[in-house]
Design an enzyme around this catalytic site. Structure first.
Site, PDB file in Angstrom:
ATOM      1  N   HIS A  27      64.001  16.041  77.728  1.00 24.58           N
ATOM      2  CA  HIS A  27      64.697  16.788  78.506  1.00 24.58           C
ATOM      3  C   HIS A  27      66.061  16.406  79.062  1.00 24.58           C
ATOM      4  O   HIS A  27      66.934  17.222  79.145  1.00 24.58           O
ATOM      5  CB  HIS A  27      63.776  16.933  79.921  1.00 24.58           C
ATOM      6  CG  HIS A  27      62.502  17.658  79.489  1.00 24.58           C
ATOM      7  ND1 HIS A  27      61.227  17.104  80.102  1.00 24.58           N
ATOM      8  CD2 HIS A  27      62.042  18.689  79.201  1.00 24.58           C
ATOM      9  CE1 HIS A  27      60.189  17.775  79.662  1.00 24.58           C
ATOM     10  NE2 HIS A  27      60.770  18.724  79.150  1.00 24.58           N
ATOM     11  N   LYS A  51      48.583  26.231  87.170  1.00 22.70           N
ATOM     12  CA  LYS A  51      48.365  25.069  86.350  1.00 22.70           C
ATOM     13  C   LYS A  51      48.511  23.912  87.782  1.00 22.70           C
ATOM     14  O   LYS A  51      49.318  23.955  88.658  1.00 22.70           O
ATOM     15  CB  LYS A  51      49.484  24.879  85.839  1.00 22.70           C
ATOM     16  CG  LYS A  51      49.311  25.559  84.205  1.00 22.70           C
ATOM     17  CD  LYS A  51      50.445  25.244  83.244  1.00 22.70           C
ATOM     18  CE  LYS A  51      50.299  25.872  82.039  1.00 22.70           C
ATOM     19  NZ  LYS A  51      51.296  25.309  81.092  1.00 22.70           N
ATOM     20  N   ARG A 100      62.217  21.389  69.326  1.00 21.77           N
ATOM     21  CA  ARG A 100      61.661  20.160  68.839  1.00 21.77           C
ATOM     22  C   ARG A 100      61.369  20.689  67.391  1.00 21.77           C
ATOM     23  O   ARG A 100      61.498  19.694  66.346  1.00 21.77           O
ATOM     24  CB  ARG A 100      60.339  19.692  69.527  1.00 21.77           C
ATOM     25  CG  ARG A 100      60.766  19.050  70.854  1.00 21.77           C
ATOM     26  CD  ARG A 100      59.460  18.776  71.569  1.00 21.77           C
ATOM     27  NE  ARG A 100      58.645  20.060  71.769  1.00 21.77           N
ATOM     28  CZ  ARG A 100      57.813  20.128  72.511  1.00 21.77           C
ATOM     29  NH1 ARG A 100      57.043  19.076  73.205  1.00 21.77           N
ATOM     30  NH2 ARG A 100      57.056  21.127  72.836  1.00 21.77           N
ATOM     31  N   SER A 137      55.880  16.451  77.879  1.00 26.81           N
ATOM     32  CA  SER A 137      55.393  15.858  79.166  1.00 26.81           C
ATOM     33  C   SER A 137      53.967  15.768  78.958  1.00 26.81           C
ATOM     34  O   SER A 137      53.386  14.688  79.601  1.00 26.81           O
ATOM     35  CB  SER A 137      55.671  16.840  80.213  1.00 26.81           C
ATOM     36  OG  SER A 137      57.224  16.943  80.512  1.00 26.81           O
TER      37      SER A 137
END
Length: 169
Positions: A27, A51, A100, A137
């Site tokens: 990040h 979440k 990614r 993460s």
């Protein structure tokens, strides 16, 4: 622009959105590169009430600010709602997203097209540094929870807080 000194060019602004639970070196790489391209980079810590994160939103903001303290053109804040509303409220014309893998592109392209269709905001895709192409993460939290070494994947403030939160009694 006429080039007269009295006329200032408007600030080039972009946003890097995410949950950042926690922020990783991947990040930070994207944010730092965006900060070289834009006058102001907003980091929007997006809030998803459905979440439960390891870090609270306030903790995430503090960790991001501490990790990026050497950058003078970054603003960090939380937001609950549509990213395009965040952009509209702050007059931000561009979203910066790191990619990614090809699988990221499929999802992010749909989001970019939806965001552009809703408000005209553009999305800039940046390829992730290959050193961080596997990094997320979620993986950081899982490895750290099992006692694995994530010191090469997160900034020092995050490492410190991961160790504190995941310390075994």
């Amino acid at each position: 622009m006429t080039g007269r000194p009295s006329e200032e060019r408007p600030l080039r602004r972009a946003v890097c959105p995410g949950s950042f639970d926690p922020i990783t070196l991947g990040h930070l790489d994207i944010v730092a590169r965006a900060a070289q391209l834009y006058d102001v980079v907003h980091i929007a810590v997006m809030v998803n009430k459905s979440k439960q994160g390891l870090f609270t939103v306030d903790e995430r903001i503090a960790l991001i600010e501490e990790s990026l303290s050497d950058h003078g053109n970054i603003k960090v804040e939380s937001f609950h709602g549509l990213l395009v509303d965040y952009c509209r409220q702050r007059d931000i014309p561009a979203i910066v997203k790191g990619l990614r893998a090809v699988s990221d592109f499929d999802y992010e392209l749909q989001m970019a097209q939806m965001n552009n269709g809703l408000t005209g905001v553009e999305t800039l895709f940046m390829p992730t540094n290959p050193a961080y192409s596997f990094l997320s993460s979620s993986l950081v939290k899982e490895v750290a929870a099992w006692g694995g070494d994530v010191s090469h994947l997160v900034p020092e403030p995050v490492l410190r807080e991961l160790r504190r939160k995941l310390a075994r009694p």
